[in-house]
Design a protein around this motif. Sequence first.
Motif, PDB file in Angstrom:
ATOM      1  N   ASP A 174       0.820  -1.208   0.000  1.00  0.00           N
ATOM      2  CA  ASP A 174       0.000   0.000   0.000  1.00  0.00           C
ATOM      3  C   ASP A 174       0.857   1.262   0.000  1.00  0.00           C
ATOM      4  N   GLY A 175       1.994   1.215   0.664  1.00  0.00           N
ATOM      5  CA  GLY A 175       2.862   2.376   0.734  1.00  0.00           C
ATOM      6  C   GLY A 175       3.612   2.651  -0.558  1.00  0.00           C
ATOM      7  N   ARG A 218      11.292  -3.642  -4.077  1.00  0.00           N
ATOM      8  CA  ARG A 218       9.899  -3.691  -4.512  1.00  0.00           C
ATOM      9  C   ARG A 218       9.487  -2.260  -4.830  1.00  0.00           C
ATOM     10  N   GLN A 219       9.074  -2.060  -6.068  1.00  0.00           N
ATOM     11  CA  GLN A 219       8.751  -0.704  -6.508  1.00  0.00           C
ATOM     12  C   GLN A 219       7.520  -0.748  -7.410  1.00  0.00           C
ATOM     13  N   PHE A 220       6.598   0.181  -7.194  1.00  0.00           N
ATOM     14  CA  PHE A 220       5.419   0.289  -8.050  1.00  0.00           C
ATOM     15  C   PHE A 220       5.843   0.936  -9.354  1.00  0.00           C
ATOM     16  N   VAL A 274       3.394  -3.628  -8.583  1.00  0.00           N
ATOM     17  CA  VAL A 274       4.662  -3.609  -7.871  1.00  0.00           C
ATOM     18  C   VAL A 274       5.580  -4.658  -8.488  1.00  0.00           C
ATOM     19  N   PHE A 275       6.827  -4.277  -8.773  1.00  0.00           N
ATOM     20  CA  PHE A 275       7.808  -5.214  -9.333  1.00  0.00           C
ATOM     21  C   PHE A 275       8.908  -5.510  -8.320  1.00  0.00           C
ATOM     22  N   LEU A 276       9.382  -6.738  -8.391  1.00  0.00           N
ATOM     23  CA  LEU A 276      10.559  -7.175  -7.657  1.00  0.00           C
ATOM     24  C   LEU A 276      11.718  -6.999  -8.627  1.00  0.00           C
ATOM     25  N   GLU A 277      12.705  -6.167  -8.279  1.00  0.00           N
ATOM     26  CA  GLU A 277      13.755  -5.847  -9.251  1.00  0.00           C
ATOM     27  C   GLU A 277      15.065  -5.511  -8.564  1.00  0.00           C
ATOM     28  N   LEU A 278      16.141  -5.611  -9.296  1.00  0.00           N
ATOM     29  CA  LEU A 278      17.454  -5.218  -8.801  1.00  0.00           C
ATOM     30  C   LEU A 278      17.547  -3.693  -8.768  1.00  0.00           C
ATOM     31  N   PRO A 279      18.392  -3.152  -7.874  1.00  0.00           N
ATOM     32  CA  PRO A 279      18.622  -1.703  -7.861  1.00  0.00           C
ATOM     33  C   PRO A 279      19.160  -1.252  -9.217  1.00  0.00           C
ATOM     34  N   ILE A 329      10.446   3.023  -2.570  1.00  0.00           N
ATOM     35  CA  ILE A 329      11.096   1.737  -2.791  1.00  0.00           C
ATOM     36  C   ILE A 329      11.228   0.984  -1.477  1.00  0.00           C
ATOM     37  N   ASP A 330      10.771  -0.264  -1.443  1.00  0.00           N
ATOM     38  CA  ASP A 330      11.018  -1.146  -0.303  1.00  0.00           C
ATOM     39  C   ASP A 330      12.193  -2.056  -0.630  1.00  0.00           C
ATOM     40  N   VAL A 331      13.167  -2.147   0.274  1.00  0.00           N
ATOM     41  CA  VAL A 331      14.317  -3.027   0.065  1.00  0.00           C
ATOM     42  C   VAL A 331      14.024  -4.380   0.699  1.00  0.00           C
ATOM     43  N   VAL A 332      14.291  -5.460  -0.041  1.00  0.00           N
ATOM     44  CA  VAL A 332      14.061  -6.812   0.481  1.00  0.00           C
ATOM     45  C   VAL A 332      15.298  -7.666   0.212  1.00  0.00           C
TER      46      VAL A 332
END
Lengths: 185, 185
Positions: free
Chosen positions: A7-8, B66-68, B75-80, B148-151
Motif C-alpha cells: 500500500d505504501g 519492490r517498486q510500483f 509492484v515489481f521485484l527488481e534489482l537496484p 522503494i522497499d528493500v528486500v
Amino acid sequence: MAESLDDGLRETGLDSEVVFKGRLLEVRRDRVRLPNGAETTREYIAHPGAVVVIPVLSTGKYLLERQFRYPLKQVFLELPAGKVDPGEDLLAAAQRELKEETGYSAREWQRLGRIHPCIGYSNEGIEVFLARKLEQTAPQQLDANEFIDVVTLSSAEMMKAIRSGELTDGKTLSALYLAELFRHA
Amino acid sequence: MAESLDDGLRETGLDSEVVFKGRLLEVRRDRVRLPNGAETTREYIAHPGAVVVIPVLSTGKYLLERQFRYPLKQVFLELPAGKVDPGEDLLAAAQRELKEETGYSAREWQRLGRIHPCIGYSNEGIEVFLARKLEQTAPQQLDANEFIDVVTLSSAEMMKAIRSGELTDGKTLSALYLAELFRHA
C-alpha cells in the motif's frame, strides 16, 4: 508478500492523455497521486504486447536472427519476436511471427512465462514460448521495412555470444534464462 | 560474423528530429534509408543510459527492491538500477544508485557486461555490475517521487519468484543470467 504490504508503494492514476502518436509509438502522460498524497505525472509508451519464441531444432541448435535495430544503429543477434496484433491470441502470434520471420513452423509449443522488458517507461509485456519439432514450411514473409537474416547457433555458441558481449538483447537474455530455469525445474 | 555480412541489413539515418520531449521521455523520429534503397521513418526513445546492480550480501542473499511501476500499474521485484547522470562514470552511477536506493555500499565491484532492454524502440543500454562486500552505510536517499522497499532474497527464493511469475522484470532477469553465466565461465 501480501498486497497490503504494498500500500505504501501504490500510485493512482487520475487522468491520462496521449501526448505523442506516431507511426510506431504512442506516448501517454498520466497525472497520478503518489503514496504520500502528492501529485506528479508519469510518461510511458503504450504498447500492444509482444511474443518471443525460442525455436529449438532437432539438432539441439537454436534458430536466431540478425537484425539491424535503428535506435542503437547496430545489428543484434536475437530470438524471433514481434508485436501481437489487435485481438490476436498470444500463441497464434508466436506461431505467426516464427513463420513470417524464419519460414519455420513448430509442432510442439510450450509457454514459459511473461517478461516485462522496460518497466520504467513502457507497459510492454512479452509472452515467452519454447517451440520444438520445427520444420521449414515456407519462405520468410517479411514486411516491406523488415530485413532479417536467420542463423542457427548451438547452445555453446549462444553462451559464447553472451559472454563476449555479442548477444545483449534483453528479451533474448530473459527468455533464455527462463528456458534454463524451467529445464532444471 | 564479419561486418560486411551485415551490409544487407544496415539502415542509414538521413535526418533526426525530436517529436516529443516530456519530463521523463524524449522521442525522436529519424528519416532513414533502408538496405533496399527505400526511405522510411523510425521512432525511438532517446535514453541517457542506465546501470543495474546485483548486490550480494555476505550471507549469500541478494538485495532487491519492490517498486510500483506506473506504466504496468503493479509492484515489481527488481534489482537496484537507475539512469546515468550526464557525464557520470558508469561505475560511479552504479555505486550512487545502490547507495541512494538501498543505503548500502560495496567494497568489491565487478562489471559483467551490457544489456539492451528494448532494442525495437529505445536506445537504452544498461551496464551490469556485481557488488560484493556490502555494508549498510546510510539511510535510503530517495527522490521526492520515489517509493522503494528493500528486500533480501536467497538464491532459491529468487529462482522461485522467477518460476512463479512474480519476478518478470527484464533487466533483472538479464542481469541475473549474466551473473549465472559468468559464475560458470
